[in-house]
Enzyme design. Structure first.
Site, PDB file in Angstrom:
ATOM      1  CB  VAL A 122      14.857   0.318  23.536  1.00 44.52           C
ATOM      2  CG1 VAL A 122      14.145  -0.179  24.790  1.00 44.52           C
ATOM      3  CG2 VAL A 122      15.434  -0.846  22.755  1.00 44.52           C
ATOM      4  CB  CYS A 123      12.402   3.188  26.153  1.00 44.84           C
ATOM      5  SG  CYS A 123      11.622   3.952  27.589  1.00 44.84           S
ATOM      6  CB  THR A 124      12.519   8.020  25.632  1.00 49.44           C
ATOM      7  OG1 THR A 124      13.659   7.616  26.396  1.00 49.44           O
ATOM      8  CG2 THR A 124      11.286   8.047  26.527  1.00 49.44           C
ATOM      9  CB  ALA A 175       6.483  -0.450  24.471  1.00 54.77           C
TER      10      ALA A 175
END
Length: 328
Positions: A122-124, A175
């Site tokens: 998830v995400c970074t 994202a």
């Protein structure tokens, strides 16, 4: 015997024990935890997987509590040494620099990803996953403000900017932030089917779109083209973002500027940098506190960026608004 009495008699018969098939083992989910982890990145998917009836546990390098990016202390269930094997591994994002470079984390991920059926970031958290080499040669996405970082630091990964999540074999990258909820529902659909995932989303009162839904990477600010040279200001200048919103064709960001430069000098400084960038067509405007340039974005489309500074306030600060508009 009358029909109704006959039916009641059947319904009231004692149940005869049968040899039922044993219940299938629950799908096991391991969530990687580390100092600086973003709360929604692990908590959102945790809720989804828990509501789906999966067996969820958390794991960190030493099994000790971690501090999230917002300073929340969270207890962890297992260390790398005693964590059970999992069918699904979740790698959340946040402040991931230390975790991405940690060799013990890398080794744990590689070992457990080999036997897992789904590995999700998830995400970074994509940085942590990419650092293992598992994303090499694959398509992946990440937090919208992290696209260029990922493309630069992991050139073997094809960065996808226009999808909420990306499936590449057993690897699923998402994202930023809330998109982890959507991606977790996608993983539930992979395991138990779309109807099961929809049912979980309905219970959570969450408007899930199996086709992707909102895509932050397509918003107009992603096409903002600033001058090539850094916007280095005089010592003592402080720029604070106040708001940022828009859609796929228009974006507006407001800033509070505290600086020895007055508003006109601030705009003139930015203008000089824009004129020096041959890819920008700087427009002639009569107001010294306004600036605009047009350009072709790398990913397509003609755009105009305008900058307008307001008057100085009593405390010496002033407001600057940047607007990005798609022309064609």
């Amino acid at each position: 015997m009358k029909p109704l009495r006959w039916l009641l008699a059947i319904l009231l018969l004692p149940l005869v024990p049968t040899h039922a098939e044993p219940s299938p083992a629950k799908t096991r989910v391991a969530i990687l935890m580390f100092d600086g982890v973003e709360i929604i990145d692990f908590a959102g998917p945790y809720e989804v997987f828990g509501q789906a009836g999966f067996d969820v546990h958390t794991v960190s390098r030493d099994g000790k509590a971690v501090k999230t990016a917002m300073d929340l202390s969270v207890n962890v269930g297992h260390s790398f040494a005693d964590a059970p094997a999992a069918d699904i591994i979740l790698v959340p994002g946040g402040d991931v620099e230390a975790a991405a470079k940690d060799e013990a984390t890398r080794a744990w991920l590689l070992k457990n990803a080999a036997s897992a059926t789904q590995v999700m970031s998830v995400c970074t958290g994509s940085d942590i996953l990419a650092n293992t080499g598992l994303l090499d040669g694959q398509k992946a996405t990440t937090f919208h403000a992290h696209f260029n970082h990922m493309a630069k630091n992991y050139p073997k990964v094809t960065v996808v900017r226009d999808q909420r999540w990306v499936q590449a074999g057993k690897l699923v990258t998402s994202a930023g932030l809330a998109s982890g909820i959507d991606t977790a529902l996608h993983v539930v659909a992979n395991v138990r089917g779309t109807e099961a995932a929809r049912s979980v989303a309905m219970h959570l009162e969450y408007a899930w779109s199996p086709d992707g839904g909102f895509i932050r990477g397509l918003m107009a600010d992603q096409f903002m083209r600033m001058p090539e040279k850094p916007l280095a200001f005089d010592h003592g200048t402080k720029v604070t973002q106040l708001s940022s919103l828009g859609d796929t064709k228009y974006w507006e960001t407001a800033y509070r500027v505290e600086s020895p430069m007055d508003p006109a000098a601030f705009v003139a400084h930015v203008r000089a940098l824009a004129v020096d960038d041959k890819a920008l067509h700087v427009l002639d405007l009569p107001d010294a506190k306004q600036l605009a340039w047009e350009y072709t974005a790398e990913r397509g489309g003609q755009w105009r960026l305008s900058l307008a500074a307001g008057d100085k306030q009593a405390d010496g600060s002033y407001r600057v608004v940047a607007k990005v508009t798609r022309l064609m």
